[in-house]
Design a protein around this motif. Structure first.
Motif, PDB file in Angstrom:
ATOM      1  N   MET A  54       7.931  11.361  -4.443  1.00 34.63           N
ATOM      2  CA  MET A  54       7.399  10.270  -3.579  1.00 34.63           C
ATOM      3  C   MET A  54       8.568   9.034  -4.541  1.00 34.63           C
ATOM      4  SD  MET A  54       4.876   8.751  -2.904  1.00 34.63           S
ATOM      5  CE  MET A  54       5.038   7.476  -1.949  1.00 34.63           C
ATOM      6  N   THR A  55       8.569   7.960  -3.046  1.00 34.91           N
ATOM      7  CA  THR A  55       9.234   7.298  -3.981  1.00 34.91           C
ATOM      8  C   THR A  55       8.963   5.506  -4.394  1.00 34.91           C
ATOM      9  OG1 THR A  55       9.644   5.731  -1.611  1.00 34.91           O
ATOM     10  CG2 THR A  55      10.861   7.162  -1.846  1.00 34.91           C
ATOM     11  N   TYR A  88       1.477   1.080  -0.937  1.00 37.88           N
ATOM     12  CA  TYR A  88       1.940   2.039  -1.834  1.00 37.88           C
ATOM     13  C   TYR A  88       1.249   3.137  -1.370  1.00 37.88           C
ATOM     14  CZ  TYR A  88       5.276   0.564  -5.971  1.00 37.88           C
ATOM     15  OH  TYR A  88       6.149  -0.266  -6.433  1.00 37.88           O
ATOM     16  N   ARG A  89       1.709   3.524   0.369  1.00 42.10           N
ATOM     17  CA  ARG A  89       0.383   4.330   1.195  1.00 42.10           C
ATOM     18  C   ARG A  89       1.051   5.140   0.258  1.00 42.10           C
ATOM     19  NH1 ARG A  89      -3.337   1.661   4.736  1.00 42.10           N
ATOM     20  NH2 ARG A  89      -2.566   0.141   5.519  1.00 42.10           N
ATOM     21  N   THR A 121       9.560   2.433  -3.735  1.00 40.93           N
ATOM     22  CA  THR A 121       9.428   1.181  -2.924  1.00 40.93           C
ATOM     23  C   THR A 121       8.179   1.341  -1.867  1.00 40.93           C
ATOM     24  OG1 THR A 121      12.088   1.840  -2.698  1.00 40.93           O
ATOM     25  CG2 THR A 121      10.696   0.478  -0.921  1.00 40.93           C
ATOM     26  N   PRO A 122       8.174  -0.126  -2.437  1.00 40.84           N
ATOM     27  CA  PRO A 122       6.344  -0.297  -1.899  1.00 40.84           C
ATOM     28  C   PRO A 122       6.770  -0.331  -0.218  1.00 40.84           C
ATOM     29  CG  PRO A 122       7.389  -2.214  -2.955  1.00 40.84           C
ATOM     30  CD  PRO A 122       7.956  -1.366  -3.195  1.00 40.84           C
ATOM     31  N   THR A 123       5.434   0.654   0.748  1.00 41.08           N
ATOM     32  CA  THR A 123       5.195   0.756   1.980  1.00 41.08           C
ATOM     33  C   THR A 123       5.040  -1.144   2.665  1.00 41.08           C
ATOM     34  OG1 THR A 123       3.285   2.539   1.533  1.00 41.08           O
ATOM     35  CG2 THR A 123       3.877   1.838   3.679  1.00 41.08           C
ATOM     36  N   LEU A 124       4.845  -1.982   1.718  1.00 42.32           N
ATOM     37  CA  LEU A 124       4.447  -3.141   2.410  1.00 42.32           C
ATOM     38  C   LEU A 124       4.126  -3.606   1.328  1.00 42.32           C
ATOM     39  CD1 LEU A 124       3.138  -4.020   5.235  1.00 42.32           C
ATOM     40  CD2 LEU A 124       0.753  -3.594   4.097  1.00 42.32           C
ATOM     41  N   THR A 125       4.737  -5.165   1.409  1.00 43.42           N
ATOM     42  CA  THR A 125       4.379  -6.314   0.021  1.00 43.42           C
ATOM     43  C   THR A 125       3.910  -7.615   1.461  1.00 43.42           C
ATOM     44  OG1 THR A 125       5.933  -5.560  -1.250  1.00 43.42           O
ATOM     45  CG2 THR A 125       5.145  -7.920  -1.521  1.00 43.42           C
ATOM     46  N   TRP A 156       0.323   7.278  -1.857  1.00 43.81           N
ATOM     47  CA  TRP A 156       0.782   7.528  -3.422  1.00 43.81           C
ATOM     48  C   TRP A 156       0.372   8.466  -3.840  1.00 43.81           C
ATOM     49  CZ3 TRP A 156       4.845   5.978  -6.386  1.00 43.81           C
ATOM     50  CH2 TRP A 156       5.447   5.989  -7.632  1.00 43.81           C
ATOM     51  N   ASP A 181      -3.880   5.695  -1.588  1.00 48.02           N
ATOM     52  CA  ASP A 181      -3.106   4.271  -1.342  1.00 48.02           C
ATOM     53  C   ASP A 181      -3.225   3.850  -2.648  1.00 48.02           C
ATOM     54  OD1 ASP A 181      -2.311   4.491   1.485  1.00 48.02           O
ATOM     55  OD2 ASP A 181      -3.720   2.775   2.133  1.00 48.02           O
ATOM     56  N   ASP A 236       1.888  -5.240  -3.418  1.00 42.72           N
ATOM     57  CA  ASP A 236       2.790  -4.227  -3.522  1.00 42.72           C
ATOM     58  C   ASP A 236       1.173  -3.240  -3.047  1.00 42.72           C
ATOM     59  OD1 ASP A 236       5.271  -5.919  -3.858  1.00 42.72           O
ATOM     60  OD2 ASP A 236       5.855  -4.983  -5.565  1.00 42.72           O
TER      61      ASP A 236
END
Ligand code: SIN
Ligand code: MN
Length: 203
Positions: A1-2, A15-16, A4-8, A18, A163, A13
């Motif tokens: 899992m990275t 994290y879809r 980096t947020p999926t969306l801000t 996660w 999420d 933030d």
């Protein structure tokens, strides 16, 4: 899992997904043990209105609300100490939160059919320097995010099981709430419902 947020959205933030489905099921088992030790209850607002969400907490401190107002307490209303925050939950904080300290409180919210949470800020903590990290399990919930100030426009996003949301930095005090859940949209909880955990540093 990275990481980096999926969306801000508004500095928040998301994290879809996660948590993978197996990790969600394992966390739910850990939470069942928390709820056995410290059963869910319906808090009342300071105006005596029963909240539709049922709650409990894990950790050194738990969030409570009644006619005396919103605050953190070292004990569940029954008088027992809150159970410790499960390691599976702490792992999320340690992966996405600041280094150097663990949260004091994991608030456990349970949304049954028709439950919702009005727009509010999380501001019962002594410092807003630490993020609030939220984990969603089970049915989808429509999460609304506004600004730090009162009023103004808002944006909404459906949160799904697994999420993780981080409200930190300039977004630590954004208004947020849950307008509704899609009851029965997930099979994680056999009877339906949504669980949301929020991890907070309190003192
Ligand atoms: C909360 O603000 O305490 C809960 C947010 C959520 O249920 O996603
Ligand atoms: Mn909140």
């Amino acid at each position: 899992m990275t990481d980096t947020p999926t969306l801000t959205l508004r500095g928040v933030d998301l994290y879809r997904g996660w948590l993978a489905p197996e990790a969600q099921a394992a966390m739910l088992d850990d939470l069942r043990a928390v709820i056995r030790a410290a059963p869910l209850f319906h808090p009342e607002t300071r105006w005596g209105k029963r909240m539709s969400v049922r709650m409990t907490s894990a950790g050194r401190l738990g969030w409570v609300s009644d006619r005396r107002g919103y605050r953190y307490e070292p004990r569940h209303p029954s008088g027992v100490a809150w159970p410790p925050i499960p390691g599976s939950v702490l792992a999320i904080w340690r992966a996405l939160g600041p280094a150097g300290r663990d949260p004091d409180c994991c608030l456990v919210n349970f949304y049954g059919e028709g439950a919702r949470m009005g727009l509010h800020q999380d501001r019962d903590e002594a410092s807003f320097d630490w993020p609030v990290i939220s984990v969603s399990l089970g049915d989808e919930g429509l999460f609304r995010i506004g600004g730090v100030g009162k009023g103004g426009s808002t944006e909404s996003v459906w949160l799904t099981s697994g999420d993780v949301v981080v409200m930190g930095g300039a977004a630590r005090l954004v208004h947020h709430g849950v307008d509704r859940i899609r009851f029965g949209s997930s099979r994680l909880l056999p009877q339906g419902g949504r669980v949301n955990l929020t991890l907070r540093v309190v003192t």
